[in-house]
Design a protein around this motif. Structure first.
Motif, PDB file in Angstrom:
ATOM      1  N   GLN A  92     -33.115  -8.439 -40.630  1.00 10.65           N
ATOM      2  CA  GLN A  92     -33.175  -9.244 -39.403  1.00 10.65           C
ATOM      3  C   GLN A  92     -31.890 -10.052 -39.220  1.00 10.65           C
ATOM      4  N   GLN A  96     -29.201  -9.727 -36.115  1.00  9.45           N
ATOM      5  CA  GLN A  96     -28.749 -10.859 -35.296  1.00  9.45           C
ATOM      6  C   GLN A  96     -27.230 -10.972 -35.305  1.00  9.45           C
ATOM      7  N   LYS A  99     -25.810  -8.337 -33.008  1.00  6.79           N
ATOM      8  CA  LYS A  99     -25.968  -8.706 -31.600  1.00  6.79           C
ATOM      9  C   LYS A  99     -24.897  -9.715 -31.181  1.00  6.79           C
TER      10      LYS A  99
END
Length: 110
Positions: A92, A96, A99
């Motif tokens: 995760q 992130q 992104k």
């Protein structure tokens, strides 16, 4: 790791270096994979909890239960669970970060 039919030994060396840089790898004979698949199939098809299947296939005082006892005594289940949680959390985090680094494309409408 097990090399597929079209993979060369050089491919194996490359894959070993790649995966070895982030963790441990073992080279396994592909014929051993069927036993794992059989155990997974048994769990899915029977609908039984894996703990119940373990109880069904081990005998008191047997070699398998002795090995399982050592794993449990040393916290294997908790360690395995912690490893899965840590890997999911890191996945995760990396998602992130990706992104944030990926440029956003904006379409202009005329």
């Amino acid at each position: 790791m097990s090399l597929g039919g079209s993979a060369t030994e050089q491919d194996g060396v490359l894959v070993g270096k790649l995966f070895g840089s982030v963790g441990m790898i073992w080279k396994a004979d592909e014929k051993l994979f069927d036993a794992v698949l059989g155990a997974a199939s048994m769990a899915v098809q029977s609908g039984k909890h894996p703990g119940q299947l373990k109880d069904d296939v081990t005998s008191p005082g047997g070699t398998t239960i002795a090995g399982i006892h050592e794993l449990e005594k040393n916290g294997f289940r908790g360690t395995l669970m912690n490893a899965v949680v840590a890997a999911a959390k890191r996945s995760q985090e990396l998602s992130q970060e990706l992104k944030r680094l990926r440029p956003i494309k904006i379409k202009h409408v005329s």
